[in-house]
Design an enzyme around this catalytic site. Structure first.
Site, PDB file in Angstrom:
ATOM      1  N   TRP A 104      60.922  14.778  35.483  1.00  0.00           N
ATOM      2  CA  TRP A 104      62.458  14.581  36.068  1.00  0.00           C
ATOM      3  C   TRP A 104      63.414  15.894  35.722  1.00  0.00           C
ATOM      4  O   TRP A 104      63.320  16.319  36.456  1.00  0.00           O
ATOM      5  CB  TRP A 104      63.311  13.887  35.438  1.00  0.00           C
ATOM      6  CG  TRP A 104      62.697  12.489  36.248  1.00  0.00           C
ATOM      7  CD1 TRP A 104      62.023  11.353  34.913  1.00  0.00           C
ATOM      8  CD2 TRP A 104      62.771  12.146  37.375  1.00  0.00           C
ATOM      9  NE1 TRP A 104      62.783  10.163  35.883  1.00  0.00           N
ATOM     10  CE2 TRP A 104      61.973   9.952  37.332  1.00  0.00           C
ATOM     11  CE3 TRP A 104      62.939  12.716  38.447  1.00  0.00           C
ATOM     12  CZ2 TRP A 104      62.201   9.543  38.297  1.00  0.00           C
ATOM     13  CZ3 TRP A 104      62.541  11.931  39.521  1.00  0.00           C
ATOM     14  CH2 TRP A 104      62.309  10.352  39.727  1.00  0.00           C
ATOM     15  N   ASP A 170      71.120  15.335  31.790  1.00  0.00           N
ATOM     16  CA  ASP A 170      70.702  14.749  32.963  1.00  0.00           C
ATOM     17  C   ASP A 170      70.585  13.031  31.651  1.00  0.00           C
ATOM     18  O   ASP A 170      69.152  13.028  31.232  1.00  0.00           O
ATOM     19  CB  ASP A 170      69.364  14.551  33.946  1.00  0.00           C
ATOM     20  CG  ASP A 170      68.680  13.513  34.593  1.00  0.00           C
ATOM     21  OD1 ASP A 170      69.372  12.873  34.508  1.00  0.00           O
ATOM     22  OD2 ASP A 170      67.664  13.882  34.748  1.00  0.00           O
ATOM     23  N   LYS A 194      69.933   2.986  36.786  1.00  0.00           N
ATOM     24  CA  LYS A 194      68.911   2.734  35.460  1.00  0.00           C
ATOM     25  C   LYS A 194      69.824   2.082  34.706  1.00  0.00           C
ATOM     26  O   LYS A 194      69.424   0.708  33.908  1.00  0.00           O
ATOM     27  CB  LYS A 194      68.528   3.933  34.634  1.00  0.00           C
ATOM     28  CG  LYS A 194      67.902   4.743  35.490  1.00  0.00           C
ATOM     29  CD  LYS A 194      66.304   4.301  35.843  1.00  0.00           C
ATOM     30  CE  LYS A 194      65.234   5.113  36.856  1.00  0.00           C
ATOM     31  NZ  LYS A 194      66.178   6.701  37.015  1.00  0.00           N
TER      32      LYS A 194
HETATM   33  C1  LIG Z   1      65.359   8.070  37.567  1.00  0.00           C
HETATM   34  C2  LIG Z   1      65.426   9.245  37.369  1.00  0.00           C
HETATM   35  C3  LIG Z   1      65.713  10.394  37.990  1.00  0.00           C
HETATM   36  C4  LIG Z   1      65.900  10.286  39.293  1.00  0.00           C
HETATM   37  O1  LIG Z   1      67.641   9.910  39.965  1.00  0.00           O
HETATM   38  P1  LIG Z   1      67.018   9.563  41.228  1.00  0.00           P
HETATM   39  O2  LIG Z   1      68.636   8.708  41.352  1.00  0.00           O
HETATM   40  O3  LIG Z   1      65.676   9.081  41.996  1.00  0.00           O
HETATM   41  O4  LIG Z   1      67.016  10.949  42.290  1.00  0.00           O
HETATM   42  C5  LIG Z   1      66.585  11.168  37.750  1.00  0.00           C
HETATM   43  N1  LIG Z   1      66.617  12.205  35.988  1.00  0.00           N
HETATM   44  C6  LIG Z   1      66.038  10.525  35.123  1.00  0.00           C
HETATM   45  C7  LIG Z   1      66.092  10.696  33.395  1.00  0.00           C
HETATM   46  C8  LIG Z   1      65.926   9.585  35.753  1.00  0.00           C
HETATM   47  O5  LIG Z   1      65.367   8.194  35.345  1.00  0.00           O
END
Ligand SMILES: *Cc1c(COP(=O)(O)O)cnc(C)c1O
Length: 358
Positions: A104, A170, A194
């Site tokens: 990511w 993030d 998540k």
């Molecule tokens: C799942 C995830 C993403 C991607 O998220 P999307 O909503 O599918 O773009 C980005 N960063 C982390 C840490 C993730 O777990």
């Protein structure tokens, strides 16, 4: 009435509280006793405006943010934020710093490079991202430093955040899972699916004073200021994911908030890691001091026994623990809504497996 039949360890979209799913399904039929579905009313209706307002208030409360922060709920997933962050914060001639802790983070770096000068200040790629880099230098001239608080794929988690003038994070896979001092961050973003709600909404908390410093002509949909001005309704927002996120945030607050969930999450992770370390057939893949409380990654000493183990956990009604293809083995995601009892079921299966095959 559904009781827990399946123990859902999915890494994402992940488990949601059962009462939230019930309330969400009710809202699909009859929202707020309007005798209308949430899916068929205007996002500018009084009732939906109340949803936005309460969501914003709860996010601020749970992240300890003051009014210098604006809360947005946008489409495009966390992946769109990989582009929007540099687009809004990385100045012409400036430099953005990134800590590369996995897939990511790498995707975020790739987007930032398309927009401006981007420097990777630390990386754990040398060991397949199984640890969190520490003790690295951070240039004081960066427009911002970008980190990933929890690395969903590798099962590593930042326990201590680096200090930077502008820290961007993030938090997709551990938002609202533990106490953080939100005011240490310039910008926090998280895809909902998540730990907050269904896929389709992304929460962004941004310190408003950081915006408006770049010179590039800004595409409206990519400009945080446009979304702030429109109160996340510059265009039609993802109403259903936002509403379900609100239900989850209410669930969290009503059960005791971040202090409560942090304690529960610690119990779940401690229990599972203790078993992984004790069980002679398994070992954890992440460096111990960096182990994630959200995604627990582990593999088998004898991978040829995987089919036997798979059979055992499947017959115990466990779902979603196959590891990510980049790491292999197993990954048990212990998001907020995962009950301790489900973790105990997995632990019992691991003990049983050891009895049969060690
Ligand atoms: C799942 C995830 C993403 C991607 O998220 P999307 O909503 O599918 O773009 C980005 N960063 C982390 C840490 C993730 O777990």
């Amino acid at each position: 009435m559904k009781t827990i039949k399946v123990h859902n360890f999915s890494a994402g979209p992940g488990i949601l509280p059962e009462e939230v799913l019930r309330q969400a399904s009710e809202a699909c039929i009859n929202f707020d006793d309007l005798n209308l579905s949430l899916l068929e009313i205007s996002h500018r209706s009084k009732n939906f405006e109340a949803v936005m307002e309460e969501s914003t208030t709860l996010v601020k409360e749970l992240l300890d943010l003051d009014d210098s922060y604006k809360i947005l709920f946008l489409g495009g997933g966390a992946s769109l934020q990989f582009a929007m962050v540099p687009y809004n914060l990385l100045r012409d001639g400036g430099t953005a710093g990134y800590v590369n802790t996995g897939v990511w983070a790498s995707k975020a770096i790739k987007e930032a490079r398309l927009i401006g000068n981007t420097q990777v200040v630390a990386s754990s790629e040398d060991k397949k991202f199984n640890y969190i880099p520490k003790g690295f230098g951070i240039p004081t001239t960066l427009d911002y430093l970008h980190v990933t608080s929890n690395n969903t794929i590798y099962g590593t988690q930042l326990k201590k955040f680096p200090t930077a003038a502008t820290l961007v994070c993030d938090m997709s896979s551990d938002i609202f899972s533990r106490k953080i001092d939100g005011k240490k961050f310039g910008l926090i973003y998280a895809g909902a699916q998540k730990n907050m709600g269904p896929a389709g909404a992304t929460m962004v908390a941004v310190k408003e004073s950081l915006l408006g410093k770049v010179n590039r002509p800004m595409l409206s949909m990519m400009d945080y200021r446009v979304h702030i001005k429109g109160e996340s309704m510059y265009n039609t927002p993802p109403v259903f994911p936002i509403y379900v996120s609100l239900l989850t945030l209410r669930w969290l607050r009503n059960n005791g908030g971040i202090e409560w969930i942090e304690r529960v999450n610690q119990q779940k992770a401690d229990a599972l890691y203790t078993e992984i370390d004790r069980n002679s057939l398994f070992f954890g893949t992440a460096a111990k001091e960096d182990r994630s409380n959200m995604n627990v990654t582990f593999v088998m000493h004898k991978p040829e026994l995987e089919p036997e183990f798979d059979q055992l956990w499947k017959s115990a009604n466990i779902s979603g623990i196959r590891g990510h293809r980049d790491v292999g083995g197993y990954r048990a995601s212990l998001y907020n809504a995962m009950p301790l009892q489900s973790v105990q079921v997995l632990i019992d299966v691991m003990k049983d497996f050891e009895k049969k095959f060690a």
